[in-house]
Scaffold this motif. Sequence first.
Motif, PDB file in Angstrom:
ATOM      1  N   ALA A  91      -2.522   8.019  -0.126  1.00 26.66           N
ATOM      2  CA  ALA A  91      -0.680   7.241  -0.234  1.00 26.66           C
ATOM      3  C   ALA A  91      -0.539   5.688  -0.251  1.00 26.66           C
ATOM      4  O   ALA A  91       0.174   5.112  -0.839  1.00 26.66           O
ATOM      5  CB  ALA A  91      -0.173   8.216   0.977  1.00 26.66           C
ATOM      6  N   GLY A  92      -1.725   5.514   1.050  1.00 29.24           N
ATOM      7  CA  GLY A  92      -1.186   4.029   0.875  1.00 29.24           C
ATOM      8  C   GLY A  92      -2.130   2.758  -0.274  1.00 29.24           C
ATOM      9  O   GLY A  92      -0.627   2.268  -0.807  1.00 29.24           O
ATOM     10  N   LEU A  93      -2.938   3.086  -0.627  1.00 25.44           N
ATOM     11  CA  LEU A  93      -3.481   2.404  -2.099  1.00 25.44           C
ATOM     12  C   LEU A  93      -2.465   2.840  -3.717  1.00 25.44           C
ATOM     13  O   LEU A  93      -1.594   1.840  -4.037  1.00 25.44           O
ATOM     14  CB  LEU A  93      -4.092   3.230  -2.662  1.00 25.44           C
ATOM     15  CG  LEU A  93      -5.767   2.431  -1.414  1.00 25.44           C
ATOM     16  CD1 LEU A  93      -7.103   2.367  -2.046  1.00 25.44           C
ATOM     17  CD2 LEU A  93      -5.558   0.935  -1.483  1.00 25.44           C
ATOM     18  N   GLY A  94      -2.159   4.323  -3.459  1.00 30.26           N
ATOM     19  CA  GLY A  94      -1.091   4.214  -4.446  1.00 30.26           C
ATOM     20  C   GLY A  94       0.171   3.889  -4.001  1.00 30.26           C
ATOM     21  O   GLY A  94       1.156   3.475  -5.567  1.00 30.26           O
ATOM     22  N   LEU A  95       0.390   3.461  -3.362  1.00 31.88           N
ATOM     23  CA  LEU A  95       2.150   2.630  -2.777  1.00 31.88           C
ATOM     24  C   LEU A  95       2.140   1.409  -2.991  1.00 31.88           C
ATOM     25  O   LEU A  95       3.524   1.261  -4.028  1.00 31.88           O
ATOM     26  CB  LEU A  95       2.660   3.012  -1.515  1.00 31.88           C
ATOM     27  CG  LEU A  95       3.935   2.622  -1.055  1.00 31.88           C
ATOM     28  CD1 LEU A  95       5.092   3.071  -1.727  1.00 31.88           C
ATOM     29  CD2 LEU A  95       3.961   2.860   0.856  1.00 31.88           C
TER      30      LEU A  95
END
Length: 406
Positions: free
Chosen positions: A91-95
């Motif tokens: 989720a962090g990298l996608g954000l």
Amino acid sequence: PPASGCLEGGEFLAQENTRVGLLFASKALVQLLVNPWVGVLTNRIGYHIPMFLGFTIMFLSTLMFAFSGTYTQLFIARALQGVGSSFSSVAGLGLLASVYPDDAERGSAMGIALGGLALGVLVGAPFGSVMYEFVGKASPFLVLAFLALLDGALQLCILQPSRISPESTKATPVSTLLRDPYILVAAGALCFSNMGVAMLEPTLPIWMLQTMCSPQWQLGMAFLPASISYLIGTNLFGILANRMGRWLCSMIGMAVVGISLLCVPLATSIYGLIGPNAGLGFAIGMVDSSMMPIMAYLVDLRHTSAYGTVYAIADVAFCMGFAVGPSTGGAIVRALGFPWLMVMVGALNVAYAPLCWLLRSPPAAHESTAILSQECPMQAKSYTSKGALREFPLTEESDGEAENAQ
């Protein structure tokens, strides 16, 4: 070292290579299984809720570490940690990829984010070994649990993870991305470069105990040069990699990873480990800070710009290294010895490095998807969707209507 070995019970330490390796690998194995589902979930509900859920799970697993007294309890806590890491990392990298659509800005942002990962590794191993030696087993985990709780509170205040915000574009299926050879090459670079340090984590401390008679506090300090250089490498090449070419940065990084691993068994004291470990951390920083933006770039170029799925694949590749590395590394050390393990994984990285050349100028799936620069293939690109073209048509008719309205 003395002929009889530094410690009594050397055979017990040799057997512990396998048990400790499995304990390290359990997190990556669970994370490996959960990642694809997290990628699909982020495409449907957005990134904020999964990231907050991930830190909640990691808070619980860290408390379990603090109060676990058996190998089974530690194994469960480590596996639960893998579930939390899967939610937070994907989720962090996608954000980040969605917030920074410009390729150069995205690379810098991911370099800073990976620098945060490096800072955790930098502080973690020395902090854990010193606190274990002088305070007690539970103390470092209780501090980490407090930090995870603080991070969750910051997410609640800033990101407000309560609203469902699905991706505006339909994500490319995982099966389609896995058939893309360029994504597979990038994933392989992430896997093999990180496999080296994954094999070192469980086996190097035991090798130091057996051959260098190292005290407990030195076991974590041995990783300090790798952590510092990784922190420098990710922040430095988050910017430089886009200028020199991310494919070239990755190729050089993998070659340096291999050479550094080959030099590790030559050390006779903790001071002899400083150079190889520093080179290893710096080179892995080069690969990670190059390959993470490349994954988003390849999706923009060849598929649809939804990033949860591709970063699930990237995290799967990362976890493959940390699952296969410790689980097989301990068995190889027991069968062939620690030096041969370093030779095998070092040669693997050197042999894989030339494949990064394939990422020099990957072709676009559709000519209208991106504007390619022949001089610098990995420079910043700008992408415009068809929907945006229909909403804001750049035609003479629309210009005339705007003038009449004025």
